[in-house]
Design an enzyme around this catalytic site. Structure first.
Site, mmCIF file in Angstrom:
data_model
loop_
_atom_site.group_PDB
_atom_site.id
_atom_site.type_symbol
_atom_site.label_atom_id
_atom_site.label_comp_id
_atom_site.label_asym_id
_atom_site.label_seq_id
_atom_site.Cartn_x
_atom_site.Cartn_y
_atom_site.Cartn_z
ATOM 1 N N ARG A 1 -47.067 61.589 -26.758
ATOM 2 C CA ARG A 1 -47.863 60.915 -25.706
ATOM 3 C C ARG A 1 -48.242 59.478 -26.090
ATOM 4 O O ARG A 1 -49.237 58.940 -25.610
ATOM 5 C CB ARG A 1 -49.129 61.701 -25.364
ATOM 6 C CG ARG A 1 -48.841 63.069 -24.798
ATOM 7 C CD ARG A 1 -50.041 63.620 -24.061
ATOM 8 N NE ARG A 1 -49.709 64.903 -23.480
ATOM 9 C CZ ARG A 1 -49.881 66.063 -24.095
ATOM 10 N NH1 ARG A 1 -50.391 66.100 -25.295
ATOM 11 N NH2 ARG A 1 -49.554 67.174 -23.483
ATOM 12 N N LYS B 1 -43.509 46.704 -19.528
ATOM 13 C CA LYS B 1 -42.616 47.497 -18.670
ATOM 14 C C LYS B 1 -41.541 48.103 -19.562
ATOM 15 O O LYS B 1 -40.833 47.381 -20.267
ATOM 16 C CB LYS B 1 -41.962 46.615 -17.609
ATOM 17 C CG LYS B 1 -42.847 46.341 -16.409
ATOM 18 C CD LYS B 1 -42.057 45.648 -15.314
ATOM 19 C CE LYS B 1 -42.947 45.332 -14.126
ATOM 20 N NZ LYS B 1 -42.251 44.537 -13.099
ATOM 21 N N GLU C 1 -35.114 32.356 -16.968
ATOM 22 C CA GLU C 1 -36.450 32.965 -16.857
ATOM 23 C C GLU C 1 -37.530 31.979 -17.331
ATOM 24 O O GLU C 1 -38.646 31.978 -16.822
ATOM 25 C CB GLU C 1 -36.536 34.280 -17.642
ATOM 26 C CG GLU C 1 -35.653 35.404 -17.101
ATOM 27 C CD GLU C 1 -36.221 36.125 -15.878
ATOM 28 O OE1 GLU C 1 -37.379 35.871 -15.477
ATOM 29 O OE2 GLU C 1 -35.487 36.967 -15.309
ATOM 30 N N LYS D 1 -46.493 34.132 -18.380
ATOM 31 C CA LYS D 1 -46.269 35.542 -18.045
ATOM 32 C C LYS D 1 -47.486 36.389 -18.449
ATOM 33 O O LYS D 1 -47.939 37.250 -17.693
ATOM 34 C CB LYS D 1 -44.994 36.081 -18.720
ATOM 35 C CG LYS D 1 -44.859 37.564 -18.459
ATOM 36 C CD LYS D 1 -43.508 38.154 -18.614
ATOM 37 C CE LYS D 1 -43.621 39.637 -18.214
ATOM 38 N NZ LYS D 1 -42.417 40.393 -18.331
ATOM 39 N N GLU E 1 -48.761 45.889 -11.684
ATOM 40 C CA GLU E 1 -48.070 45.239 -10.564
ATOM 41 C C GLU E 1 -48.505 45.769 -9.195
ATOM 42 O O GLU E 1 -47.714 46.224 -8.388
ATOM 43 C CB GLU E 1 -46.534 45.371 -10.722
ATOM 44 C CG GLU E 1 -45.793 44.364 -9.852
ATOM 45 C CD GLU E 1 -44.289 44.333 -10.093
ATOM 46 O OE1 GLU E 1 -43.879 44.173 -11.249
ATOM 47 O OE2 GLU E 1 -43.557 44.480 -9.113
ATOM 48 N N ARG F 1 -48.742 40.256 -10.137
ATOM 49 C CA ARG F 1 -47.630 40.357 -11.106
ATOM 50 C C ARG F 1 -46.273 40.278 -10.397
ATOM 51 O O ARG F 1 -45.283 39.830 -10.979
ATOM 52 C CB ARG F 1 -47.741 41.656 -11.911
ATOM 53 C CG ARG F 1 -46.624 41.761 -12.941
ATOM 54 C CD ARG F 1 -46.812 42.912 -13.918
ATOM 55 N NE ARG F 1 -45.730 42.901 -14.893
ATOM 56 C CZ ARG F 1 -45.728 43.584 -16.018
ATOM 57 N NH1 ARG F 1 -46.744 44.347 -16.335
ATOM 58 N NH2 ARG F 1 -44.703 43.521 -16.849
ATOM 59 N N ASN G 1 -41.381 38.277 -9.951
ATOM 60 C CA ASN G 1 -40.081 38.661 -9.396
ATOM 61 C C ASN G 1 -39.477 37.556 -8.531
ATOM 62 O O ASN G 1 -38.541 37.797 -7.769
ATOM 63 C CB ASN G 1 -40.212 39.951 -8.565
ATOM 64 C CG ASN G 1 -40.656 41.112 -9.428
ATOM 65 O OD1 ASN G 1 -40.375 41.140 -10.626
ATOM 66 N ND2 ASN G 1 -41.377 42.054 -8.847
ATOM 67 N N HIS H 1 -35.802 37.350 -7.564
ATOM 68 C CA HIS H 1 -35.179 38.612 -7.971
ATOM 69 C C HIS H 1 -34.635 39.448 -6.811
ATOM 70 O O HIS H 1 -33.729 40.249 -7.024
ATOM 71 C CB HIS H 1 -36.156 39.447 -8.807
ATOM 72 C CG HIS H 1 -36.263 38.964 -10.227
ATOM 73 N ND1 HIS H 1 -36.706 37.703 -10.549
ATOM 74 C CD2 HIS H 1 -35.955 39.570 -11.417
ATOM 75 C CE1 HIS H 1 -36.688 37.556 -11.870
ATOM 76 N NE2 HIS H 1 -36.236 38.666 -12.412
ATOM 77 N N HIS I 1 -31.030 40.599 -7.541
ATOM 78 C CA HIS I 1 -30.605 42.004 -7.670
ATOM 79 C C HIS I 1 -29.478 42.317 -6.694
ATOM 80 O O HIS I 1 -28.547 43.054 -7.011
ATOM 81 C CB HIS I 1 -31.783 42.956 -7.414
ATOM 82 C CG HIS I 1 -32.780 42.963 -8.536
ATOM 83 N ND1 HIS I 1 -34.101 43.295 -8.356
ATOM 84 C CD2 HIS I 1 -32.643 42.657 -9.847
ATOM 85 C CE1 HIS I 1 -34.738 43.194 -9.518
ATOM 86 N NE2 HIS I 1 -33.870 42.809 -10.435
ATOM 87 N N HIS J 1 -27.991 38.369 -15.706
ATOM 88 C CA HIS J 1 -29.239 38.487 -14.955
ATOM 89 C C HIS J 1 -29.841 37.099 -14.689
ATOM 90 O O HIS J 1 -30.251 36.783 -13.570
ATOM 91 C CB HIS J 1 -30.228 39.362 -15.723
ATOM 92 C CG HIS J 1 -31.532 39.543 -15.017
ATOM 93 N ND1 HIS J 1 -31.640 40.185 -13.810
ATOM 94 C CD2 HIS J 1 -32.784 39.110 -15.337
ATOM 95 C CE1 HIS J 1 -32.900 40.165 -13.412
ATOM 96 N NE2 HIS J 1 -33.617 39.517 -14.318
HETATM 97 N N1 GLY Z 1 -40.067 41.080 -15.466
HETATM 98 C C1 GLY Z 1 -41.155 40.998 -14.601
HETATM 99 C C2 GLY Z 1 -42.359 41.712 -15.117
HETATM 100 O O1 GLY Z 1 -42.457 42.004 -16.287
HETATM 101 O O2 GLY Z 1 -43.235 42.010 -14.341
#
Ligand code: GLY
Length: 351
Positions: free
Chosen positions: A106, A128, A170, A212, A222, A226, A230, A233, A237, A250
Site C-alpha cells: 500500500r 502521476k 514540454e 509545473k 487534477e 492542473r 495538458n 495535448h 494525443h 510525444h
Molecule cells: N503531464 C501533465 C501532468 O502531470 O499533469
C-alpha cells in the site's frame, strides 16, 4: 536562475528535487530497496549495489507484466514499506517504478532519477504514475509523488536528438503557461538550448519545475487548474493515435498541438493573434512541425481519434486554450473550428 534543491508538497506529501551526479541517485537512505531501469538506462545503474530489475525498453512494455516483475522482486528481497524503489530512466520507467511503489504494501518509498529531459520536467514530477491498459495510454495508475527526484543533466549528453527535442517541447509549454522570462530566454538563447549547454539546460529544467510544481501543488488530483498542463495535448494525443504512436514523438506532437490550440483560439477570437504567431515562429525555429496537418495524415483520422478520446472520457472533449502567455482557459470547441485549424496552414493566415 537558481538550480538548488526544490521542495514541493503534493497532496500532503513532500517531494524533494535534487540536482547532482547520477551516481548520487541512490543515497544512504536506500539501504533496503531495489533499482528499476531498462535496457537503455542499465548503464546508469551499474555502480549501485542494490538488486536491479531491468525492464524491456519501450512503451509496449508499460504493462502489468513489468509491474509484476518489480513486485515479485520486491517480495523475493523481503522488502518492506520502509524500503525504496528507485526508478532510473525515462517517463515509462519512472511511471512504472512509482506505480509499483504506490501499490507495494500500500505504498513504499520511491526515488526517481529521470534520464530524459521529458521525464525531468514532466513525468517524474507531480505524482502521476501508471501503465497502459486495454489499448489506452496510462489508463491504470495512481497519484503517488516520488519522495525524492534526483536530476543529473549529465545523462542528457547521450540522449538521442529527437528525445531531447521531445523534452524541449514540454519546457516551451511550461514557459507559455506562466513564465514570460523563460519564453524570452528560449527565444534569445536558442543556440544554447539546442546545443544542450549545461547552464541553459539546468536553468530551463529548474524553471520548468517551478511552473509545473506550482500547478500540481494547487491541484494535485487534477480537478481544475492542473489540466492547464495538458495544453496542446488534445490535438497531440489525436495525432499520436492517428499515426499509430510511431510517427511523432510525444514532444513533437505536443509542439504541433500547441500551434493548433492557439490557431483555434485565434479562430474563436480568444487568443491574441500576435502571441499565437510569436509561439508558432518559436516552435518552427526549434524545428517542430507547425503546419495544419503533417503530410500523409488526414483530417478524418485525427477527428476520429478525438472522437475515440471523447468516448473514453464519456463527455465533451475539452481543449486548453490561451489568451496570451500565462493566461489559460479550458473550453469545448465546435467541430467546425477543429476542422478549420486542421486545414488552414498557418496562424497568420487565419482571419
Ligand atoms: N503531464 C501533465 C501532468 O502531470 O499533469
Amino acid at each position: 536562475m537558481n538550480v538548488s534543491t526544490r521542495k514541493f508538497r503534493f497532496g500532503g506529501r513532500e517531494s524533494v528535487v535534487t540536482f547532482g551526479r547520477i551516481e548520487d541517485a541512490v543515497g544512504e537512505e536506500s539501504a533496503s530497496g531495489l533499482v528499476v531501469c531498462d535496457a537503455n538506462t542499465q548503464r546508469f545503474a551499474g555502480s549501485f549495489e542494490l538488486a536491479k530489475v531491468v525492464l524491456e525498453a519501450g512503451e509496449e512494455h508499460k504493462n502489468w507484466k513489468s509491474i509484476e516483475r518489480i513486485l515479485d522482486t520486491a517480495v523475493k528481497l523481503k522488502l518492506g514499506r520502509d524500503s525504496r524503489i528507485i526508478g532510473i530512466g525515462g517517463g515509462v520507467v519512472c511511471d512504472m517504478a512509482a506505480f509499483a511503489a504506490s501499490v507495494f504494501m500500500r505504498g513504499c518509498r520511491v526515488t526517481l532519477a529521470p534520464t530524459t529531459l521529458l521525464a525531468m520536467v514532466d513525468a517524474s514530477i507531480g505524482g502521476k504514475t501508471g501503465i497502459d491498459f486495454a489499448g489506452y495510454k496510462n489508463l491504470v495508475g495512481s497519484f503517488y509523488p516520488a519522495e525524492r527526484v534526483h536530476i543529473s543533466v549529465q545523462t542528457l549528453l547521450t540522449l538521442p536528438e529527437r528525445d531531447y527535442r521531445s523534452g524541449l517541447a514540454e519546457v516551451i509549454k511550461h514557459a507559455l503557461l506562466g513564465a514570460e522570462d523563460l519564453l524570452e530566454l528560449l527565444e534569445k538563447e536558442q543556440k544554447r538550448f539546442i546545443e544542450r549547454e549545461a547552464g541553459a539546460v539546468e536553468s530551463s529544467i529548474s524553471r520548468s519545475l517551478d511552473i509545473k510544481g506550482a500547478f500540481v501543488e494547487r491541484d494535485f488530483t487534477e480537478d481544475g487548474i492542473r489540466a492547464h498542463l495538458n495544453f496542446g495535448h488534445t490535438f497531440a494525443h489525436a495525432l499520436e493515435a492517428a499515426t499509430g504512436f510511431g510517427g511523432f514523438s510525444h514532444g513533437e506532437a505536443v509542439a504541433w498541438g500547441m500551434t493548433r490550440a492557439l490557431a483555434a483560439g485565434v479562430v474563436t477570437g480568444i487568443t491574441d493573434k500576435a502571441y499565437a504567431e510569436r509561439v508558432r515562429q518559436l516552435l518552427e525555429r526549434y524545428g517542430y512541425f507547425t503546419g495544419a496537418l503533417p503530410k500523409g495524415v488526414t483530417v478524418q483520422s485525427v477527428m476520429a481519434a478525438m472522437t475515440q478520446d471523447k468516448k473514453k472520457r464519456r463527455g465533451d472533449l475539452r481543449f486548453v486554450l490561451q489568451r496570451n502567455c500565462g493566461d489559460t482557459l479550458i473550453t469545448a470547441l465546435d467541430e467546425a473550428v477543429v476542422r478549420e485549424v486542421l486545414t488552414t496552414d498557418q496562424v497568420s493566415k487565419i482571419r
